[in-house]
Design a protein around this motif. Structure first.
Motif, mmCIF file in Angstrom:
data_model
loop_
_atom_site.group_PDB
_atom_site.id
_atom_site.type_symbol
_atom_site.label_atom_id
_atom_site.label_comp_id
_atom_site.label_asym_id
_atom_site.label_seq_id
_atom_site.Cartn_x
_atom_site.Cartn_y
_atom_site.Cartn_z
ATOM 1 N N ALA A 345 0.842 -1.205 0.000
ATOM 2 C CA ALA A 345 0.000 0.000 0.000
ATOM 3 C C ALA A 345 0.877 1.255 0.000
ATOM 4 O O ALA A 345 0.569 2.243 -0.678
ATOM 5 N N GLY A 346 1.979 1.198 0.755
ATOM 6 C CA GLY A 346 2.907 2.334 0.780
ATOM 7 C C GLY A 346 3.573 2.547 -0.565
ATOM 8 O O GLY A 346 3.731 3.683 -1.031
ATOM 9 N N LEU A 347 3.982 1.446 -1.193
ATOM 10 C CA LEU A 347 4.585 1.555 -2.529
ATOM 11 C C LEU A 347 3.587 2.156 -3.519
ATOM 12 O O LEU A 347 3.948 2.961 -4.389
ATOM 13 N N PHE A 348 2.326 1.754 -3.372
ATOM 14 C CA PHE A 348 1.270 2.262 -4.262
ATOM 15 C C PHE A 348 1.118 3.782 -4.074
ATOM 16 O O PHE A 348 1.071 4.539 -5.056
ATOM 17 N N LEU A 349 1.068 4.235 -2.826
ATOM 18 C CA LEU A 349 0.954 5.686 -2.587
ATOM 19 C C LEU A 349 2.184 6.417 -3.127
ATOM 20 O O LEU A 349 2.070 7.507 -3.692
ATOM 21 N N GLY A 350 3.350 5.798 -2.956
ATOM 22 C CA GLY A 350 4.581 6.400 -3.480
ATOM 23 C C GLY A 350 4.524 6.537 -4.997
ATOM 24 O O GLY A 350 4.947 7.551 -5.568
ATOM 25 N N ALA A 351 3.988 5.509 -5.651
ATOM 26 C CA ALA A 351 3.866 5.547 -7.117
ATOM 27 C C ALA A 351 2.885 6.647 -7.538
ATOM 28 O O ALA A 351 3.104 7.353 -8.532
ATOM 29 N N ILE A 352 1.794 6.794 -6.773
ATOM 30 C CA ILE A 352 0.837 7.863 -7.082
ATOM 31 C C ILE A 352 1.543 9.222 -7.015
ATOM 32 O O ILE A 352 1.399 10.068 -7.900
ATOM 33 N N GLU A 353 2.323 9.426 -5.955
ATOM 34 C CA GLU A 353 3.008 10.718 -5.805
ATOM 35 C C GLU A 353 3.985 10.954 -6.963
ATOM 36 O O GLU A 353 4.035 12.049 -7.529
ATOM 37 N N ARG A 354 4.737 9.933 -7.331
ATOM 38 C CA ARG A 354 5.704 10.107 -8.429
ATOM 39 C C ARG A 354 4.993 10.477 -9.727
ATOM 40 O O ARG A 354 5.422 11.362 -10.450
ATOM 41 N N TRP A 355 3.889 9.785 -10.007
ATOM 42 C CA TRP A 355 3.200 10.050 -11.282
ATOM 43 C C TRP A 355 2.496 11.401 -11.278
ATOM 44 O O TRP A 355 2.445 12.087 -12.305
ATOM 45 N N VAL A 356 1.954 11.797 -10.124
ATOM 46 C CA VAL A 356 1.218 13.063 -10.105
ATOM 47 C C VAL A 356 2.178 14.247 -10.273
ATOM 48 O O VAL A 356 1.785 15.319 -10.755
ATOM 49 N N LEU A 357 3.441 14.026 -9.920
ATOM 50 C CA LEU A 357 4.418 15.108 -10.083
ATOM 51 C C LEU A 357 4.949 15.180 -11.518
ATOM 52 O O LEU A 357 5.729 16.072 -11.840
ATOM 53 N N ARG A 358 4.512 14.251 -12.357
ATOM 54 C CA ARG A 358 4.928 14.266 -13.780
ATOM 55 C C ARG A 358 3.684 14.252 -14.662
ATOM 56 O O ARG A 358 3.454 13.313 -15.433
ATOM 57 N N PRO A 359 2.849 15.287 -14.572
ATOM 58 C CA PRO A 359 1.569 15.247 -15.305
ATOM 59 C C PRO A 359 1.742 15.114 -16.807
ATOM 60 O O PRO A 359 0.909 14.482 -17.470
ATOM 61 N N GLU A 360 2.831 15.676 -17.318
ATOM 62 C CA GLU A 360 3.021 15.615 -18.767
ATOM 63 C C GLU A 360 3.252 14.174 -19.228
ATOM 64 O O GLU A 360 2.972 13.826 -20.373
ATOM 65 N N ALA A 361 3.759 13.317 -18.330
ATOM 66 C CA ALA A 361 4.006 11.916 -18.686
ATOM 67 C C ALA A 361 2.737 11.075 -18.585
ATOM 68 O O ALA A 361 2.657 9.984 -19.129
ATOM 69 N N VAL A 362 1.753 11.588 -17.873
ATOM 70 C CA VAL A 362 0.504 10.841 -17.674
ATOM 71 C C VAL A 362 -0.294 10.802 -18.966
ATOM 72 O O VAL A 362 -0.879 9.797 -19.309
#
Lengths: 362, 85
Positions: A345-362
């Motif tokens: 669950a922690g890894l999942f939240l960490g992944a969310i944070e990483r992706w949200v900080l790169r909106p152009e990559a989403v």
């Protein structure tokens, strides 16, 4: 011959009332076709078929309320011979034929109650669209039914699922600036809401930590077949539904936004499809619009995780060694500890944070 | 469009996204979100409905100027006057 049964449109559904057949015996059907409309506590739901063939015969009449799992119709392979009696095989009185023509009733759908099962004029009149129809449930009945269904599902969840809860607060400056710049060059009908971006972010994070995406069934984790995110949508007259936005990981942001708008409109109009109510592999609840800062949701069984999105608020934040006001949002995950450990669950939240900080990559 | 027509257009757009709204009870200078149950999706649809009826495409950065019924009418009146003048 395949038995087409009343589907379960979620853990909280026990029965449904057949409102309308949209296919008639002899019609070809293919996967994804809408075959009938069923009334449930979540509104009138369009029921899809998951096989290919020909509708051989129906087994439930319009107006009948039947439990989940009841055979609604029989579908045969295209090469199989028909088994149901056709109108030509049955005795149909001339008056009934005339009435069927006048009232535009499909005789193959009419149950004969005359001698030897013959079809009478009265049978046709009963089957006519304007004929006796089941009384539609009142708004109060529907709300009460929905509350009972939510109560059953949530009580089951809290009784059976050992929830674990984690949350993290994310600096939203970058994604919000990116969205503002995107929306500045778009017309109002093409604009993106933060929720659409966050759904894509969550789908990317699921790609990194697939353990949160799926079901706990028969004492084992079953991975979801795709990333179908249930979106909790509050209805204007009370209650909520969480229909699935399908294949979020495979769609671009504009498609996700367009389909999200369509889903919300149809959820509030009560015209969802069966797959949307049964396919979610995880759920997202967004209470930020209500001013809620942190939302810890209850998992919708048999799913194993739910993501809660809070309000974007300005908070003092350390950035580049300085304290400054930044827009931040708290994202939580509720996970079924039988299937998911704190680490995942922690890894999942960490992944969310990483992706949200790169909106152009989403 | 006159101010009365603009106010009617705003109320019509609001009614499309929130059918339960009682137009007569809305305060002109009270934030709409304090009087009507509007989430971000509803607000986007409200802007889309205003665009459809008035032709004004409100940029996201101007949303705060339409926070109240009175503010929305003022804003639309200014935009329409600027476009025609």
């Amino acid at each position: 011959m395949i038995e087409f049964r009343m589907p379960s449109l979620g853990a909280d559904m026990e029965a449904g009332t057949l409102v309308q057949w949209l296919k008639k015996p002899g019609d070809g059907v293919k996967r994804g076709d809408i075959i009938a409309v069923v009334d449930t506590d979540k509104g009138a739901i369009e029921i899809e078929v998951y096989t290919e063939g020909v509708l051989d015969r129906t087994a439930v009449q319009v107006g009948e309320k039947v439990p989940v799992g009841t055979v609604l119709a029989f579908i045969r392979g295209a090469a199989e011979p028909a088994q149901a009696p056709t109108p030509a095989d049955r005795r149909i009185s001339p008056a009934a034929r005339k009435a069927a023509e006048e009232l535009r009733v499909d005789l193959s759908q009419v149950e004969g109650t005359g001698p030897g099962g013959s079809v009478t004029r009265a049978d046709v009149e009963r089957a006519a669209p304007g004929g006796p129809a089941p009384a539609a449930p009142s708004a109060a009945d529907r709300t009460a039914g929905m509350r009972a269904a939510i109560a059953a599902a949530m009580a089951r969840s809290k009784r059976e699922i050992p929830h674990l809860y984690l949350a993290t607060t994310i600096d939203m400056s970058r994604p919000l600036a990116w969205l503002a710049a995107e929306n500045e060059r778009r017309s109002v009908s093409e604009r993106l809401l933060p929720l659409a971006l966050l759904l894509k972010v969550i789908a990317h994070a699921v790609g990194e930590v697939p353990d949160v995406n799926g079901y706990w069934i028969d004492s084992a984790f079953r991975p979801g077949p795709a990333v179908h995110i249930g979106c909790a949508i509050a209805l204007r007259d009370g209650g909520l539904v969480a229909p699935a936005l399908h294949d979020v990981d495979r769609k671009d942001l504009d498609t996700v936004m367009r389909e999200l708008r369509d889903l919300i409109v149809r959820a509030r109009a009560g015209t969802l499809r069966s797959s949307e109510l049964s396919d979610s592999t995880m759920t997202v609840t967004n209470l930020g619009d209500l001013g809620v800062e942190t939302a810890f949701g209850i998992i919708y069984p048999p799913q194993v995780a739910l993501v809660g999105l809070g309000r974007v608020v300005k908070r003092p934040w350390v950035f580049d060694g300085r304290v400054e006001p930044r827009p931040v949002m708290t994202v939580s995950v509720s996970a079924d500890h039988r299937a998911v450990d704190g680490r995942q669950a922690g890894l999942f939240l960490g992944a969310i944070e990483r992706w949200v900080l790169r909106p152009e990559a989403v | 469009m006159t101010r009365a027509e603009l106010e009617a257009a705003v109320l019509h757009a609001l009614g499309e996204v929130a059918p339960e709204v009682d137009a007569a009870s809305l305060g002109r200078d009270v934030p709409l979100r304090d009087q009507v149950d509007l989430d971000s999706f509803d607000y986007l649809n409200f802007m889309a409905a205003l665009h459809k009826t008035t032709g004004v495409d409100v940029p996201e950065s101007d949303y705060p100027k339409l926070a109240t019924l009175g503010g929305a009418v003022d804003y639309l009146a200014r935009k329409i006057a600027a476009a025609s003048g």
